[in-house]
Enzyme design. Sequence first.
Site, mmCIF file in Angstrom:
data_model
loop_
_atom_site.group_PDB
_atom_site.id
_atom_site.type_symbol
_atom_site.label_atom_id
_atom_site.label_comp_id
_atom_site.label_asym_id
_atom_site.label_seq_id
_atom_site.Cartn_x
_atom_site.Cartn_y
_atom_site.Cartn_z
ATOM 1 N N SER A 256 -16.691 -11.974 -5.712
ATOM 2 C CA SER A 256 -17.855 -11.110 -5.554
ATOM 3 C C SER A 256 -19.135 -11.921 -5.720
ATOM 4 O O SER A 256 -19.378 -12.850 -4.964
ATOM 5 C CB SER A 256 -17.760 -9.947 -6.544
ATOM 6 O OG SER A 256 -18.622 -8.911 -6.168
ATOM 7 N N ASP A 365 -12.043 -2.440 0.247
ATOM 8 C CA ASP A 365 -13.157 -2.770 -0.634
ATOM 9 C C ASP A 365 -14.383 -1.957 -0.219
ATOM 10 O O ASP A 365 -14.839 -2.064 0.917
ATOM 11 C CB ASP A 365 -13.443 -4.271 -0.526
ATOM 12 C CG ASP A 365 -14.433 -4.778 -1.561
ATOM 13 O OD1 ASP A 365 -15.150 -3.968 -2.167
ATOM 14 O OD2 ASP A 365 -14.483 -6.006 -1.755
ATOM 15 N N HIS A 395 -11.399 -4.305 -4.026
ATOM 16 C CA HIS A 395 -12.345 -5.352 -4.407
ATOM 17 C C HIS A 395 -11.737 -6.357 -5.378
ATOM 18 O O HIS A 395 -12.209 -7.494 -5.476
ATOM 19 C CB HIS A 395 -13.575 -4.694 -5.037
ATOM 20 C CG HIS A 395 -14.723 -5.616 -5.278
ATOM 21 N ND1 HIS A 395 -15.391 -6.271 -4.274
ATOM 22 C CD2 HIS A 395 -15.332 -6.013 -6.437
ATOM 23 C CE1 HIS A 395 -16.361 -7.014 -4.780
ATOM 24 N NE2 HIS A 395 -16.337 -6.883 -6.098
#
Length: 431
Positions: A256, A365, A395
């Site tokens: 991320s 996600d 995610h």
Amino acid sequence: MKRLQAWIAGMATAVVIAAGAAAADSPAALATRLLDQLDAGQYAAAEATFSPQMKAAVPAHKLKAMWESLPVLLGAAGARGEATVSEADGFRIVAIPLAYARDNVLARVVLDGDDRIAGFLVQPPPPPPPAADASFSEQAITLPTLASGKPGLPGTLTLPRGKGPFPAVVLVHGSGPQDRDETIGGNRPFLDIARGLAAHGIASLRYDKRTRARPQDFSGTFGIDDETTDDAVAAVTALAGNAAIAHDRIHVLGHSQGGLLAGRIAARSQGKVAGLILLAAPARPILDLLGEQNRYLAHLDGSVSAEEQAHLDALDVAIAKVRHDPAAKLLELPGHYWQQLERIDPVADARASQLPVLLLQGGRDFQVVDADWQRWKQGLQGPRYRFHLYPALNHLGIAGEGKGTLDEYSKPGHVDATLIQDIVRWVQAQE
């Protein structure tokens, strides 16, 4: 009201706070008193014991939201376990097991030398150590002290058994005060990845994020390098100085927000990084994603209440303000931080590194989405780039069904074995 404030990285369930006033009592009694106040809904009384800095960072309404989210996620509260006390770096740490209907967690209350509450964490119990016959070992490690003089962070070096030197991966967290396993609900994606890599002969280093391990290091103006980049570079340096590691085969895996910063980390590592692995990495402005995520969550049930719309409107105003005012705050982070983060072009940074890059994306996600994936694919073209899309993954790289939700993160799972195997193959191919 649906839970809205999703952010682009982990949304760790552990909450770090610090408090002020002390009482002449045992550490266990002080920790128990705090939990009693929370159970009784006496959030203002708890806030009254906070230090001035943490009264601003974690006012009573935020403490209330955190504490009351636990039974929503874990079921009805049960009995508390026996408190244990340990010491580290001049602090006393009280650990109290908390039982809930669907899972158990551990409350950690940190006391300073003046008996003030200096930290409060709610997290799953620590994972079991590797089995005695495991093909790898884990050892505690401390990252190098930063050039600024800030102490190095605690971490875990996972080493395959056998003769090295081994290729290695530094694991860089998403946003928020993450621990070394990137614990989110009942999930530990970095633990899964580290042990999965080690089982195939690849070492790794993971560490507690500075906002988690040393929140006292943040006062006044700070930026993304203070929060993430500098410590990731220190982790690369630690591996480069380890005789068990192949110094020309050190890779950075950014999840991320960590993926967004991977190119920046490589650029500051003075040629020590051999390749980048980007897992669920955003490619567009962070504040745009924050607004999108909140709108997605608000519309999940097909309708948006007046309260939710008011929240979304207020968020839009706050986003616009931090984009222009360095002193404004959003999610307790200053405008200076957000403005610096938005100036980073992760695609350009990855391309400028001239390193091989492996990109991994989950199809479910809702935090980093297809628009980001397409921007990566358009910006990184050529034989040095590899892309893997996994339709069923969220995610965290964990499989599920249907639309992605925040509640999904509270359900224990493991990072998909195929994803880990794809990382293994890619690292092994970088000889």
